[in-house]
Design a protein around this motif. Structure first.
Motif, PDB file in Angstrom:
ATOM      1  N   ALA D  78       0.741  -1.260   0.498  1.00 45.73           N
ATOM      2  CA  ALA D  78      -0.399  -0.404  -0.280  1.00 45.73           C
ATOM      3  C   ALA D  78       0.973   1.238   0.150  1.00 45.73           C
ATOM      4  O   ALA D  78       0.617   2.181  -0.426  1.00 45.73           O
ATOM      5  CB  ALA D  78      -1.126  -0.594   1.187  1.00 45.73           C
ATOM      6  N   SER D  79       2.376   1.286   0.240  1.00 49.07           N
ATOM      7  CA  SER D  79       2.686   2.568   0.313  1.00 49.07           C
ATOM      8  C   SER D  79       3.417   2.634  -0.958  1.00 49.07           C
ATOM      9  O   SER D  79       4.234   3.732  -0.918  1.00 49.07           O
ATOM     10  CB  SER D  79       3.718   2.274   1.538  1.00 49.07           C
ATOM     11  OG  SER D  79       5.114   1.047   1.042  1.00 49.07           O
ATOM     12  N   GLN D  82       0.604   4.649  -6.199  1.00 48.20           N
ATOM     13  CA  GLN D  82      -0.237   3.742  -7.418  1.00 48.20           C
ATOM     14  C   GLN D  82       0.552   3.084  -8.460  1.00 48.20           C
ATOM     15  O   GLN D  82      -0.312   2.273  -8.221  1.00 48.20           O
ATOM     16  CB  GLN D  82      -0.947   4.569  -7.156  1.00 48.20           C
ATOM     17  CG  GLN D  82      -2.667   4.663  -7.046  1.00 48.20           C
ATOM     18  CD  GLN D  82      -3.759   4.549  -6.849  1.00 48.20           C
ATOM     19  OE1 GLN D  82      -3.538   6.121  -6.448  1.00 48.20           O
ATOM     20  NE2 GLN D  82      -4.447   4.157  -5.958  1.00 48.20           N
ATOM     21  N   TRP D  85       1.718  -0.731  -8.094  1.00 47.97           N
ATOM     22  CA  TRP D  85       1.016  -2.021  -7.404  1.00 47.97           C
ATOM     23  C   TRP D  85       0.534  -2.604  -8.141  1.00 47.97           C
ATOM     24  O   TRP D  85       0.584  -3.149  -9.563  1.00 47.97           O
ATOM     25  CB  TRP D  85      -1.292  -1.213  -7.367  1.00 47.97           C
ATOM     26  CG  TRP D  85      -0.371  -0.144  -6.086  1.00 47.97           C
ATOM     27  CD1 TRP D  85       0.430   0.378  -5.318  1.00 47.97           C
ATOM     28  CD2 TRP D  85      -1.761   0.153  -4.907  1.00 47.97           C
ATOM     29  NE1 TRP D  85      -0.351   0.922  -3.968  1.00 47.97           N
ATOM     30  CE2 TRP D  85      -0.801   1.504  -3.991  1.00 47.97           C
ATOM     31  CE3 TRP D  85      -3.310   0.398  -5.650  1.00 47.97           C
ATOM     32  CZ2 TRP D  85      -2.121   1.706  -2.945  1.00 47.97           C
ATOM     33  CZ3 TRP D  85      -3.908   1.594  -4.252  1.00 47.97           C
ATOM     34  CH2 TRP D  85      -3.317   1.043  -2.972  1.00 47.97           C
TER      35      TRP D  85
END
Ligand SMILES: Nc1ncnc2c1ncn2[C@@H]1O[C@H](COP(=O)(O)OP(=O)(O)OP(=O)(O)O)[C@@H](O)[C@H]1O
Ligand SMILES: Nc1ncnc2c1ncn2[C@@H]1O[C@H](COP(=O)(O)OP(=O)(O)OP(=O)(O)O)[C@@H](O)[C@H]1O
Ligand SMILES: [Mg+2]
Ligand SMILES: [Mg+2]
Ligand SMILES: O=P([O-])([O-])[O-]
Lengths: 399, 296, 325, 462, 296
Positions: D78-79, D82, D85
């Motif tokens: 999640a870190s 984006q 991902w």
């Protein structure tokens, strides 16, 4: 006497098997070495700084070996001949020098006496020159060289310590069984730690506590059935459940041990049940009559009295697990693994797999190694069982 | 009447039935045996055991037929009767040793100190700790003599220290008259003893846990007269604080140690009376024929 | 995970392990872990997906099939680099104590097929030949007894596809069939006889070699490296007069030869350390070259130009498109 | 803290709890006049404390270990920015692997994207924190469990019941493990089996008499019909197992009888373990032995008496397998025979029975349940054995009862189909699963039958 | 003197030593027990058993100390003595049942019908077929009642037909007084019988093979008076054609059935005499104290 005859047959088969293995395998404990005075000349090797990895990868570590050999055979000078001559020393001769220099850079430009492992073909020639089932693939000239070096004592044979100090290798002379031994040890630890207590507990439950009902019947049938499930199916189970479902890694002793434990548990349960059954009821009555609880009767009397039989189950169950290959195939323990495992989650293989792999390798040198491996496996098994057998002997009594 | 007290299986939950204990008629009947009829004085005030309409069957065969009996506190009661008449079976009901025989079913009401022995929630272990037993066939553990005797005290935590335990062992063996023979071989295995020694060992083992009640199934069968005398003396001494039920074939023995004697016949409890009375003036003709040896 | 995981063909296994071991010893990367799962098994594991629990490389003794490629794609294994590493010959051999045999593919087919054309070439009959001399009087006068790999092995696949089909096509009647009814054609050409003369001997080629040494009237089918390693005990039959030598095999003169491959999962490169370096080692001249160490263990090298071309592709990790299959 | 340290630590704590509770129970008992006034022995209070200390802590540890990775990974991923991902769990595992390899210094940070390097330090930090949390939590639970148990060391509490109930449940779970294993097996073969029956009709599979997976090499190939008949496989299995048992049962029983009744103690204690070695020799060895020594020998022998024998024969495999399973029969039987009380022997001998009569008529029947257990195991092993058959009896699925011919068994087919070159979806590969399932069902039925018969027999007796 | 007759181990080959049997002195000595000294009439003419200088040890412990004794043909001899004195041990020498105890060593000369019992070439099976035994602890086989009794006749081939066998079984059970109780349950398992029933079953089993000698180790210990009377009657009847050795703790029983009685004490054979004489006028003071109960 039929009993004698039966034992005789069984022992005779064992002896034949053993004779066969020993006759094939004893040479596996012998290594062929070639000891040379090597001049670690920096120019010859194109190497200035042995600590520099890049330089090492560019260096020619074969050159000093060849030079050392050429000292014995000064008339060798064609390229083809040189290559043949270099083939006296095993494939990792250069690697030996490289490692040594890396660890002791100060050796550069000195002359060292280094014991190399001889090339496989040399080893086959030295050990099996008069054995028709081996093919000698040294050229006439090479054979002459070997004979000469042997006379000089440069090529010599000795106890194969490599076998016990290294992991697998594709070169028979370099191949060791330590990785497999450690792998087997780790796997067996897991198997034993799970299957023995679980097997005994299940047997005790079924014999002493289980109510007579459908559930008990179901469990019982299941256990008997599991004993007949081919071991490879347990491999499927391990693959589907431990690896795919639980996401455990492939090829590790933990999973191997779990699979083998599941396979061994029915053996232990069945033999333990037989042993528990044979504890006479009068003993149970005696203890109960004093006010021992069922659990106390079991823990204090039944289990100790049945222990010899339980240990027998454990012994043959573990022996079976120790020699098993098929289920490990599916969970990735049939693999070429060079590094000696250090924990339950390191990639590892086990002794029978190592033997199996060697036995199906094309190199001749592996034939004797496979047999030697079998001897190691048997030794391993004997020492593993010795304790259990000793315990069993101590616990056994007739009443 | 019996028909009004349907026998209740031991397995059923039987809380709160205490009030319903019936008092069977005790009129003696002479010739034909009728279930549940017992002559003499089967009942006592403040009994240790209160047993009503007890029936036991092995599979289809009934071994005990509707017996009602009280066993008083600190009494020694002897069960006598021909072989196979159900003495051992009845005795084994008193501490639920019959539980371990699969096919055995016990019916009726059995109360120890006003508590149902066969209650489904009953802690059998605690029961057996209170009601100890010496079996008909000596059954020592295949352990050392010491461990045999020490086993009970150990599991019941009767000894705080090793020396306590040693004392208990020595005492029990002494009481059973085995100390002199055994003291030098406490560590040798108990199954390597003579028959009589084993029997005394089992007695020692049973008394080592000081139960409230001791059930003895022919404790002297393998003993010589001297050892027998010793055990009888032990029984008499213990009677001061314990309740003792003894099965014996020796009428002399019954006469010597028992306060009351119960005569069993083919699963029936035929007569219970003061020992004196049983042997001098039996009320039931079967009893009489048995004790005079006119039987069969 | 920091160790390369390799699965796949048992035929490539001996070569891959040698490379892996050298790689482990001569670099700071850990020695890759190799499992011999068979070509198909390897491809199955390989195509299962990307991620650390799946292997990075699979070896194969045949080319990846279209269906397998599609399976890979559908599971997210998109970029795959194909590496052809060399050739392997399948030999038919017997004991050195026996006379050397020369066979044609046609004879091989007649000896081992389930159904063969009848004498007149009109219809198919169950294989009637029991002795080699029944097939051709020049062949030895003893029972046909050939030990070969089971249907589950890649060697068997290759043998059936190359030798049997090759022999089978030489019959007009069957060759005609190829166009009319391909299914029928395949089932005739690919069916090995099951009435005894052909013995499926399991995957252990050493066992076959040892059996041959014991019994001069038995022939065996296995990979070239086993022949090379046991020249003292066994000899290869020539096929159509051609010896199975490295030269003949790599130049396709020897008819029963196949290529060996491995496949790299590009997504894992740069994640698991050393994949690229391993592939580089495998495709270095010192390894697969004409004088490389893989030749010592029985690899038959590709021609030099091909090697260069492939090595270049490996460097750039050029992925397959699927169209080449 | 590492699980490897935590685990022994918890166990040590349990030991400490044991010791403390033991002392406390004695202390509680002392004013009451000794431990006899406790409801249970000090041992039980102590054991209960140890259980209270260890079991919840270990459970938590296991759960934590099970989820720790997932949670941390989730946070680390999640870190990431984006656009980095991952799309699939597989990719996620790759990224994580990359991150951890960077963190461990195994990948050069210069060659990986910036965000990965960043994530790797986050991962390290998270891992550290998680270790600390885990250690604190687990130890806290262990200690509070122990304290709870400690407070419940009271004379009126019957710790024995608690401990025994717990033990009994553990025993039950162990027994039920067999059911779980069965479920696991069914789970791991059922899907493929169903798919297989989508390709090959069940009736063909069960009733056809030809087994020839080779004709179905390709999915696009004809002739798969009728090629998957299991009958020859089962007859082969039967034949080889029967031969093996014919060898193993007499030899094993005779050896057992001899060892337990006639042999001297010394002899027994040496020979028994030696025999047990037979079970531990790797099957590869037996395989080579059968294929290279026994099978040719049998063929020569058969030819001498004028019989036609295959160079791979059921007989060779069966004989060698029989030798291998001898210890299953001999050792287990020896144990149970040895456990028959001496008084039984005495009773028979005193009637003038010979030792062998005593054996046959008294000891043997008394030991029968155990002996049957041993034979059952041996039979199971024979049915499940693979390697010897592959090497010595071959792979040819002949439908024959002639032991001189080569046959194959169910397990051999399973093994070769699974281990060899498989296509992920061909009937050939799937048939291995169907075979496994069928074998499983057949042995299950046989076992149900056996249980039934044993019950009947036993009822008659008692 | 004893020192002149070194005791000979049973294991050694002992052919042709028959001539060397010594006759120990039989002067009675009163207070201190000396090995091999026995008062009374230990010897008989034409004995069935001729036992000389018999010693038995379990490991290092000697359980029988240099005993010499004759047992006459068709005689009933009773062995009495305190528990643990070696009666069972001595009895078990007579048909070599001690062989099955590893640590047990028998020394001395034991002759049955002039043939050495412990001769290395002796056929133990034939010996035991001739010398039957009933054990102290009943040990029925876990088979049916019928099979228990039929076991002996079957292995010795005593019955040609099923009906013969049935007859033998019925007869033996009748003689042991078990027929009435057992006839309806011949097929049920023998271990499910009462203690006394088991004991009678073992007697029936032993007599079913009609041995020449029957050794009975406390055959009536678990029996009621009636059953006991029955067995005693059986013994008396059998004495006409058999030789019977019986170990008993009941002096009454010894008095009723035995012709001679032997008193054992701590491994010594103290006194052997006509039963009458032993109980009315014992020669040795130990015997006297034992039978009068003044012992210990
Ligand atoms: N198997 C054995 N191992 C060791 N010692 C034994 C064994 N059997 C008996 N003894 C010892 O030998 C001695 C004699 O035992 P034996 O059984 O002959 O006594 P007994 O006279 O029959 O006594 P009882 O009337 O109690 O049966 C005893 O001290 C006994 O403990
Ligand atoms: N386990 C059992 N299974 C079946 N029947 C049994 C069992 N135990 C005892 N019996 C039967 O129950 C009846 C009563 O047996 P029990 O043992 O109570 O007799 P007993 O009075 O103790 O006789 P004894 O004096 O001979 O010991 C007998 O007929 C016996 O055969
Ligand atoms: Mg009784
Ligand atoms: Mg005795
Ligand atoms: O393992 P294969 O090369 O036979 O597929």
């Amino acid at each position: 006497m039929y009993g004698m005859l039966a034992i005789f047959i069984a022992l005779a088969s064992l002896v034949i098997l053993f004779a066969d293995i020993v006759s094939k395998g004893h040479t596996g404990f012998v290594k062929t070495t070639i000891t040379l005075d090597v001049e670690l000349d920096s120019e010859l090797m194109y190497l200035d700084d042995p600590t520099d990895a890049d330089q090492r990868s560019m260096a020619d570590f074969n050159a000093p070996i060849l030079a050392a050999l050429q000292k014995h055979f000064p008339d060798v000078d064609s390229a083809a001949e040189k290559r043949e001559l270099l083939r006296m020393v095993g494939n990792y001769g250069a690697n030996t020098i490289s490692q040594r220099l890396k660890n002791n850079p100060e050796l550069l430009n000195t002359t060292q006496t280094i014991e190399f492992l001889a090339h496989d073909q040399v080893s086959v020639y030295v050990k099996h020159a008069d054995n028709p089932s081996y093919s000698i693939k040294l050229s006439e000239r090479q054979q002459g060289w070997v004979d000469e070096l042997m006379e000089k004592g440069i090529i010599d044979t000795g106890f194969n310590d490599v076998l016990f100090s290294r992991g697998d290798s594709r070169e028979p002379a370099n191949a060791g069984i330590l990785g497999a031994i450690v792998g087997s040890l780790l796997t067996m630890l897991v198997t034993l730690a799970i299957s023995f207590p679980v097997g005994i507990a299940a047997a005790v439950y079924l014999e002493e506590f289980a109510p007579q009902n459908k559930i008990t019947d179901f469990i019982e049938v299941n256990i008997n059935n599991l004993a007949a499930v081919p071991s490879i199916i347990f491999g499927l189970l391990g693959l589907a459940v431990f690896i795919s479902l639980f996401g455990m890694p492939r090829s590790v002793p933990l999973v191997g041990g779990l699979v083998l434990a599941l396979m061994t548990v029915p053996t232990i349960i069945i033999s333990s049940r037989a042993a528990i059954k044979s504890v006479p009821p009068s003993i149970r009555e005696a203890a109960e009559g004093i006010g021992a609880s069922k659990m106390q009767v079991v823990l204090h009397h039944v289990i100790p009295l049945a222990m010899p039989g339980m240990l027998t189950g454990a012994i043959i169950g573990m022996a079976q697990a120790l020699g098993e290959t098929a289920p490990l195939l599916l969970i990735g323990m049939v693999a070429f693994i060079v590094d000696v495992p250090e924990g339950f989650l390191d990639s590892a293989t086990v002794l029978p797999v190592q033997i199996y792999l060697w036995a199906s390798s094309s190199e001749q040198g592996f034939v004797e190694l496979a047999s030697a491996g079998i001897l190691v496996l048997l030794t391993f098994m004997i020492s593993m069982n010795a304790l259990a057998i000793w315990l069993r002997k101590r616990l056994e009594r007739r009443w | 009447m019996n028909t009004m007290n349907p026998s209740i299986t031991a397995e059923a939950d039987r809380q709160d039935q205490r009030a319903a204990i019936p008092v069977p008629q005790d009129k003696p009947e002479d010739t034909v045996l009728e279930e549940g009829k017992t002559v003499g004085t089967p009942f006592a005030d403040d009994p240790k055991f209160k047993l009503r309409n007890v029936s036991v069957s092995y599979g289809a065969a009934r071994a005990i037929k509707n017996i009602s009996l009280d066993i008083a506190r600190n009494e020694v009661i002897a069960f006598i009767g021909p072989s196979g008449c159900g003495k051992s079976t009845f005795l084994r009901c008193l501490n639920r040793m019959n539980d371990s025989i699969d096919i055995c079913r016990v019916e009726g009401q059995l109360m120890l100190d006003e508590e149902d022995i066969y209650h489904s929630k009953r802690d059998v272990v605690e029961l057996r700790a209170r009601v100890g037993m010496v079996f008909q066939k000596p059954n020592p553990f295949p352990k050392s003599i010491y461990d045999n005797v020490a086993y009970g005290p150990r599991i019941h935590g009767l000894a705080n220290r090793k020396t306590d335990l040693d004392d208990i062992v020595e005492n029990s063996l002494r009481k059973a008259g085995l100390w002199d023979e055994a003291k030098d071989r406490l560590d040798s295995i108990a199954t390597g003893m003579s028959g009589g020694q084993q029997q005394r060992l089992c007695i020692a083992r049973a008394i080592a846990v000081s139960p409230e009640v001791i059930l003895m199934d022919e404790p002297c069968s393998a003993l010589d007269p001297i050892a027998t005398a010793r055990i009888e003396e032990l029984i008499s001494n213990m009677a001061e604080s314990y309740t003792i039920v003894i099965v014996t074939h020796s009428m002399q023995q019954a006469a010597r140690v028992a306060h009351r004697t119960a005569y069993f016949h083919l699963g029936h409890l035929v007569e219970v009376n003061e020992t004196n009375k049983v042997f001098t003036a039996p009320e039931h003709e079967l009893t009489e024929s048995y004790i005079t040896g006119r039987f069969g | 995970r920091d160790t390369i995981n390799i699965v796949g063909s048992s035929t490539v296994y001996p070569f891959a392990t040698v490379v892996a071991e050298r790689f482990g010893r001569n670099t700071d990367f850990p020695t890759p872990k190799l499992e011999s799962t068979g070509s198909g098994g390897g491809l199955k594991l390989f195509c299962e997906g990307v991620g650390t629990q799946h292997p990075d490389i699979t070896n194969a003794s045949r080319r990846m099939k279209k269906s397998e490629f599609e399976n890979c794609q559908s599971k997210g294994v998109k970029a795959i680099t194909e590496v052809r590493i060399g050739a392997d010959g399948i030999v038919i051999a017997n004991s050195k104590d026996a006379e050397k045999i020369d066979l044609t593919l046609k004879q091989v087919f007649l000896a081992l097929a389930k159904e063969v054309p009848s004498e007149d070439g009109k219809k198919l009959v169950a294989n009637p030949y029991q002795k080699w001399s029944d097939i051709d009087s020049s062949l030895p006068d003893y029972e046909i007894n050939v030990m070969g790999p089971p249907p589950t092995s890649g060697t068997r696949d290759a043998f059936v596809e190359i030798a049997m089909e090759g022999g089978c096509k030489e019959f007009d009647m069957i060759a005609k069939m190829e166009d009319e009814n391909e299914d029928k054609f395949k089932s005739v050409c690919h069916s090995m006889r099951e009435d005894g003369p052909f013995v499926e001997a399991g995957e252990n080629d050493n066992l076959i070699v040892q059996r041959l040494a014991k019994d001069p009237e038995t022939l065996g089918i296995f990979g070239y490296s086993f022949l090379m390693e046991n020249t003292g005990q066994i000899q290869a039959a020539t096929i159509g007069g051609v010896e199975p030598t490295p030269e003949n095999i790599s130049s396709d003169k020897y008819p029963v030869a196949r290529s060996l491959w491995f496949y790299i999962k590009n997504a894992h490169v740069g994640v698991v350390p050393g994949i690229k370096e391993y592939a580089g080692e495998f495709t270095s001249e010192g390894a697969w070259g004409d004088n490389g160490y893989l030749v010592d263990v029985g690899l038959i090298p590709l021609p030099r130009e091909q090697r260069m071309e492939i090595a270049k592709k490996v460097k750039s990790l050029e992925p397959m498109t699927g169209n080449e299959l | 803290m590492q699980t490897a340290i935590l685990l022994p630590l918890v166990l040590i704590l349990a030991l400490v709890a044991y010791g403390l509770a033991y002392m406390r129970s004695r202390a509680v008992a002392a004013p009451l006049g000794g431990i006899r006034n406790l409801k249970a022995l000090p041992f039980y209070y102590a054991a209960r404390a140890a259980l209270w200390c260890a079991i919840p802590a270990l459970l938590v540890l296991a759960i934590w270990a099970g989820f720790e990775g997932k949670v941390i990974q989730g946070i680390v991923i999640a870190s990431l920015p984006q656009d980095a991902w991952p799309d699939s769990p597989g990719e996620a595992s790759l990224i994580l692997s990359q991150i951890s390899n960077v963190a461990a210094g195994k990948l050069n940070p210069d060659f990986v994207p910036e965000h990965i390097v960043g994530a790797s330090s986050l991962l390290e930090a998270m891992q550290e924190r998680s270790e600390i949390f885990k250690a604190v939590l687990v130890l806290l639970i262990a200690v509070s469990g122990a304290i709870f148990a400690w407070t419940r060391v009271a004379p009126h509490i019957n710790a024995r019941l608690n401990v025994e109930t717990t033990l009994r449940r553990i025993f039950f779970v162990c027994a039920a493990l067999a059911v779980l294993t069965t479920a696991g097996i069914v789970f791991s073969v059922i899907l493929e089996t169903v798919r297989f029956f989508g390709k090959v009709p069940i009736s063909d599979f069960l009733f056809s008499t030809t087994w020839s997976p080779q004709t179905a090499l390709r999915a696009d190939q004809v002739g798969s019909e009728g090629a998957f008949g299991v009958i020859p496989l089962f007859t082969g299995t039967l034949l080889i197992s029967a031969i093996a048992l014919l060898v193993a049962v007499p030899i094993g029983l005779m050896s057992a009888i001899y060892l337990s009744e006639y042999a001297s103690k010394r002899m027994r204690s040496t020979i028994k373990p030696i025999l047990e070695m037979l079970a531990g020799i790797p099957t590869v060895v037996y395989g080579f032995f059968a294929a290279l020594t026994v099978a040719p020998f049998i063929r020569d022998l058969a030819e001498m008496v004028g019989l036609q024998a295959s160079s791979q024969s059921a007989l060779a495999a069966g004989l060698v397998m029989g030798i291998m399973i001898v210890p299953f029969v001999s050792s287990l039987s020896d144990d149970v025979i040895n456990a028959v009380p001496q008084s039984m022997r005495d009773g028979s001998l005193a009637l003038g029975a010979t030792q062998s009569e005593t054996m046959k008529k008294v000891i043997f029947p008394a030991a029968l349940p155990g002996i049957i257990g041993g034979i059952l195991l041996a039979a199971s092993r024979a049915i499940g054995e693979t390697m010897i058959v592959v090497m010595a009896a071959g792979l040819a699925a002949n439908l024959t009862a002639n032991p001189l011919e080569s046959v194959t068994t169910v397990t051999v087919q399973i093994a070769t189909l699974l281990v060899g070159d498989q296509e992920f979806d061909s009937a050939k590969t799937l048939s291995a699963f169907a075979l496994g399932m069928l074998l499983f069902i057949v042995t299950l039925l046989l076992n149900v039958l056996a249980l039934h018969i044993v019950r009947k027999y036993r009822e008659q007796y008692e």
